[in-house]
Every structure is written in C-alpha cells, then in structure tokens.
Write a protein that holds these residues in place. Structure first.
Motif, PDB file in Angstrom:
ATOM      1  N   VAL A 125      -5.045  -9.052  -6.244  1.00 51.06           N
ATOM      2  CA  VAL A 125      -3.948  -8.099  -6.378  1.00 51.06           C
ATOM      3  C   VAL A 125      -4.469  -6.721  -6.003  1.00 51.06           C
ATOM      4  N   ALA A 126      -3.730  -6.029  -5.131  1.00 47.72           N
ATOM      5  CA  ALA A 126      -4.061  -4.647  -4.783  1.00 47.72           C
ATOM      6  C   ALA A 126      -3.207  -3.730  -5.646  1.00 47.72           C
ATOM      7  N   LEU A 127      -3.872  -2.956  -6.498  1.00 51.31           N
ATOM      8  CA  LEU A 127      -3.186  -2.028  -7.397  1.00 51.31           C
ATOM      9  C   LEU A 127      -3.190  -0.648  -6.772  1.00 51.31           C
ATOM     10  N   ARG A 128      -2.029  -0.095  -6.554  1.00 48.56           N
ATOM     11  CA  ARG A 128      -1.956   1.226  -5.942  1.00 48.56           C
ATOM     12  C   ARG A 128      -2.304   2.292  -6.986  1.00 48.56           C
ATOM     13  N   ASP A 129      -3.144   3.258  -6.609  1.00 49.95           N
ATOM     14  CA  ASP A 129      -3.633   4.250  -7.570  1.00 49.95           C
ATOM     15  C   ASP A 129      -2.573   5.252  -7.993  1.00 49.95           C
ATOM     16  N   ASP A 130      -1.731   5.690  -7.055  1.00 46.64           N
ATOM     17  CA  ASP A 130      -0.810   6.790  -7.355  1.00 46.64           C
ATOM     18  C   ASP A 130       0.534   6.344  -7.896  1.00 46.64           C
ATOM     19  N   LEU A 131       0.831   5.050  -7.846  1.00 47.83           N
ATOM     20  CA  LEU A 131       2.097   4.520  -8.334  1.00 47.83           C
ATOM     21  C   LEU A 131       1.824   3.236  -9.113  1.00 47.83           C
ATOM     22  N   PRO A 132       2.635   2.916 -10.110  1.00 49.50           N
ATOM     23  CA  PRO A 132       2.413   1.693 -10.897  1.00 49.50           C
ATOM     24  C   PRO A 132       2.902   0.443 -10.172  1.00 49.50           C
ATOM     25  N   LEU A 133       2.342   0.211  -8.980  1.00 53.25           N
ATOM     26  CA  LEU A 133       2.773  -0.892  -8.131  1.00 53.25           C
ATOM     27  C   LEU A 133       1.601  -1.825  -7.861  1.00 53.25           C
ATOM     28  N   ALA A 134       1.896  -3.127  -7.807  1.00 55.73           N
ATOM     29  CA  ALA A 134       0.879  -4.144  -7.547  1.00 55.73           C
ATOM     30  C   ALA A 134       1.352  -5.030  -6.396  1.00 55.73           C
ATOM     31  N   TYR A 135       0.393  -5.394  -5.535  1.00 53.77           N
ATOM     32  CA  TYR A 135       0.683  -6.193  -4.343  1.00 53.77           C
ATOM     33  C   TYR A 135      -0.155  -7.478  -4.401  1.00 53.77           C
ATOM     34  N   GLU A 166      -8.615 -10.320 -13.886  1.00 55.24           N
ATOM     35  CA  GLU A 166      -9.550 -11.363 -14.281  1.00 55.24           C
ATOM     36  C   GLU A 166     -10.935 -11.034 -13.742  1.00 55.24           C
ATOM     37  N   GLY A 167     -11.951 -11.106 -14.574  1.00 55.51           N
ATOM     38  CA  GLY A 167     -13.320 -10.919 -14.117  1.00 55.51           C
ATOM     39  C   GLY A 167     -13.647  -9.468 -13.814  1.00 55.51           C
ATOM     40  N   GLU A 168     -14.790  -9.280 -13.166  1.00 60.97           N
ATOM     41  CA  GLU A 168     -15.309  -7.938 -12.894  1.00 60.97           C
ATOM     42  C   GLU A 168     -15.185  -7.541 -11.428  1.00 60.97           C
ATOM     43  N   ILE A 169     -14.598  -8.381 -10.609  1.00 57.34           N
ATOM     44  CA  ILE A 169     -14.508  -8.081  -9.177  1.00 57.34           C
ATOM     45  C   ILE A 169     -13.489  -6.969  -8.956  1.00 57.34           C
ATOM     46  N   ARG A 170     -13.980  -5.813  -8.504  1.00 58.12           N
ATOM     47  CA  ARG A 170     -13.102  -4.683  -8.207  1.00 58.12           C
ATOM     48  C   ARG A 170     -13.618  -4.019  -6.935  1.00 58.12           C
ATOM     49  N   ARG A 171     -12.778  -3.948  -5.929  1.00 57.89           N
ATOM     50  CA  ARG A 171     -13.147  -3.293  -4.684  1.00 57.89           C
ATOM     51  C   ARG A 171     -12.243  -2.079  -4.500  1.00 57.89           C
ATOM     52  N   ARG A 172     -12.846  -0.969  -4.154  1.00 61.37           N
ATOM     53  CA  ARG A 172     -12.106   0.268  -3.949  1.00 61.37           C
ATOM     54  C   ARG A 172     -11.720   0.358  -2.471  1.00 61.37           C
ATOM     55  N   ILE A 173     -10.413   0.515  -2.218  1.00 64.40           N
ATOM     56  CA  ILE A 173      -9.885   0.570  -0.851  1.00 64.40           C
ATOM     57  C   ILE A 173      -9.237   1.924  -0.633  1.00 64.40           C
ATOM     58  N   GLU A 174      -9.575   2.571   0.486  1.00 68.00           N
ATOM     59  CA  GLU A 174      -8.928   3.821   0.861  1.00 68.00           C
ATOM     60  C   GLU A 174      -8.428   3.700   2.289  1.00 68.00           C
ATOM     61  N   LEU A 175      -7.122   3.901   2.452  1.00 62.06           N
ATOM     62  CA  LEU A 175      -6.520   3.886   3.786  1.00 62.06           C
ATOM     63  C   LEU A 175      -6.275   5.332   4.206  1.00 62.06           C
ATOM     64  N   ALA A 176      -6.820   5.702   5.353  1.00 63.22           N
ATOM     65  CA  ALA A 176      -6.686   7.080   5.844  1.00 63.22           C
ATOM     66  C   ALA A 176      -5.784   7.095   7.071  1.00 63.22           C
ATOM     67  N   ALA A 177      -4.792   7.983   7.057  1.00 59.25           N
ATOM     68  CA  ALA A 177      -3.870   8.120   8.187  1.00 59.25           C
ATOM     69  C   ALA A 177      -4.357   9.199   9.139  1.00 59.25           C
ATOM     70  N   LYS A 178      -3.773   9.230  10.320  1.00 58.80           N
ATOM     71  CA  LYS A 178      -4.178  10.211  11.334  1.00 58.80           C
ATOM     72  C   LYS A 178      -3.862  11.640  10.902  1.00 58.80           C
ATOM     73  N   ASP A 179      -2.870  11.810  10.035  1.00 56.57           N
ATOM     74  CA  ASP A 179      -2.523  13.164   9.593  1.00 56.57           C
ATOM     75  C   ASP A 179      -3.355  13.618   8.393  1.00 56.57           C
ATOM     76  N   GLY A 180      -4.311  12.800   7.981  1.00 56.65           N
ATOM     77  CA  GLY A 180      -5.187  13.168   6.872  1.00 56.65           C
ATOM     78  C   GLY A 180      -4.756  12.656   5.517  1.00 56.65           C
ATOM     79  N   SER A 181      -3.556  12.120   5.386  1.00 53.51           N
ATOM     80  CA  SER A 181      -3.102  11.577   4.111  1.00 53.51           C
ATOM     81  C   SER A 181      -3.814  10.259   3.814  1.00 53.51           C
ATOM     82  N   THR A 182      -3.883   9.909   2.544  1.00 53.08           N
ATOM     83  CA  THR A 182      -4.609   8.697   2.149  1.00 53.08           C
ATOM     84  C   THR A 182      -3.797   7.888   1.141  1.00 53.08           C
ATOM     85  N   LEU A 183      -4.064   6.598   1.141  1.00 49.73           N
ATOM     86  CA  LEU A 183      -3.552   5.684   0.125  1.00 49.73           C
ATOM     87  C   LEU A 183      -4.757   4.990  -0.489  1.00 49.73           C
ATOM     88  N   ARG A 184      -4.782   4.909  -1.805  1.00 51.31           N
ATOM     89  CA  ARG A 184      -5.924   4.293  -2.483  1.00 51.31           C
ATOM     90  C   ARG A 184      -5.458   3.114  -3.335  1.00 51.31           C
TER      91      ARG A 184
END
Length: 260
Positions: A236-246, A207-225
């Motif tokens: 709703v947080a939509l995971r970039d690499d998997l079709p999952l919504a939170y 809904e609407g135009e509100i979109r915030r980009r979130i990047e979680l960085a781990a100590k080993d260098g891996s990331t979740l977006r």
C-alpha cells in the motif's frame, strides 16, 4: 356472388383485427418500457453536489483538464465515478406518482437519505420499497421508483471517487527518489501506475517493518511523497500530505522499486 363478397369482407375484417392487435401490442410494449427519471442532458453538466445523512458530502466541478472533486478533497476525480453520478438523472423509472399523493416521511424523503444536484437539477433519494426493493426518488413534483444500485453511488466514500493514478494527470513527473536515492529509470512506471481503488489511509493496518520512502518530483519542482508499506496482505502506498492509501499488487511494485 354474395358469398364471395362476404368472404372478402370477412378477410378484410380479419386483417384489420390482426393489424389492430399488432398495433395494440406495440403500444403495450412501448408503455411497458421504463422511462428515464429526467430528460436533462448531462453531457454539458458543470457541477455536481452530493448530500447525504450518513455519508460525507462531495462537490465536483468540470474543468478544462476534466472533472475534479472540490470537497472533501481538492483532487482529480475518477471519470467512471462521475459518469455513475450523472447516470442517476436518466435512471429508468418503474412507477411514478405525484409527490402530493404520497407521505414523503414514510418514503424516507423528508428528509431524504441523500440528494444529488447536477447544476440546477435536484434529485432526492429515499428508502426502498418493501415489496420490490426499488428505491424511492423525488424529482420536481413527482416521486418515482428506480433500481436501488443508484443509491450505492450516492453513498460511496469520497476516496473511491478519486482518480486512481498515483501521479495525477496534471502532475508532469520528471524523476523518482526511493529512500533518498534518485531513480530516473523508474519514472515511466510511476507515471502509469494505478490502484484498483483509492481508500482512506486509516483503514489500512501496516504489516511488518518494510517501509520504503518514495518521492515523485515534477518538472515544475512540485513533489508527491508516499510511504510504501505492506498492509492487508499486499503493498500500500500511503500519501504523506493526504489521508489516502493506494493498494498495489506485488507484480506492480516490482516495476516501481529498484532491483535488490
């Protein structure tokens, strides 16, 4: 003397009859108690496979870090969801009969509506009894009736059985970026945030135009977006690499984003 003896005998007989009646009642209550479908100890189970006609099959394996779903997602599993699946093995039975005495096709067991394999144990689930609404299940050479809530767990969407934390337990979160800007102060909130239930992202209408980009960085260098959007009346947080919504409540999001 004879009258006293007769009286004593009658009292003894009465006590014996009362004792026998009490024992019979105890046996009746014991027999009336539902017995578990199986006596298998699932506390050491290592693998669960769910198959069904109308839903997606799933595979779970126990690891040193806990239960993980292997199919259709390679992802940490919800402990509650796994416990519900394991509970099917000890479901209380209402009735039981030999499978040879029943028409498996009429009971929805040929083929079954769903099946669960817990290591070497297999339980098939059929249709419901028209009178009591109980579910037919087959284990070994027997068919039993159990409460129908167990079938709902077998037919659940795989997303609902995933760990509900946005940062999985094996992800050692170090810092957070919001719209490209590093926000280390938000890491504590992102480490513990959970959703009420993980859902498939294709069920969410933004809904609407509100979109915030979130990047979680781990100590080993891996990331979740993630992409944080408004959907279905909440965030709703939509995971970039998997079709999952939170789905997240607004009160949660206030702690996950920098102040305006």
């Amino acid at each position: 003397m004879k009258r006293r003896t007769r009286t004593r005998l009658m009292l003894v007989l009465l006590v014996a009859l009362l004792g026998a009646a009490a024992y019979a009642e105890l046996l009746r209550e014991e027999w009336a108690q539902p017995r578990p479908l199986t006596t298998v100890d699932t506390s050491a189970a290592a693998r669960i496979v769910v198959e069904c006609r109308t839903c997606r099959g799933r595979t779970f394996e126990r690891t040193p870090a806990g239960w993980r779903m292997r199919e259709p997602y390679a992802f940490a599993a919800s402990d509650e969801a796994v416990a519900r699946l394991l509970a099917i093995a000890s479901a209380p039975m209402r009735k039981r009969r030999a499978a040879a005495d029943a028409d498996a096709k009429k009971l929805g067991l040929d083929p079954p509506v769903a099946s669960i394999h817990i290591d070497d144990l297999r339980i098939d689930v059929g249709t419901t009894d028209a009178i009591n609404g109980l579910r037919y299940v087959r284990h070994g050479g027997d068919i039993a009736l159990v409460h129908d809530n167990y079938s709902a767990w077998l037919l659940a969407p795989p997303e609902s059985e995933l760990d509900r934390r946005l940062a999985p337990p094996d992800f050692d979160l170090a810092t957070v970026r919001v719209d490209g800007d590093e926000r280390p102060a938000l890491a504590a909130a992102w480490r513990i945030v959970t959703t009420s239930q993980v859902v498939a992202s294709n069920t969410i209408v933004a809904e609407g135009e509100i979109r915030r980009r979130i990047e979680l960085a781990a100590k080993d260098g891996s990331t979740l977006r993630f992409t944080l959007v408004r959907g279905d009346g909440r965030y709703v947080a939509l995971r970039d690499d998997l079709p999952l919504a939170y789905p997240l409540e607004e009160a949660q999001v206030q702690h996950l984003l920098p102040p305006p």
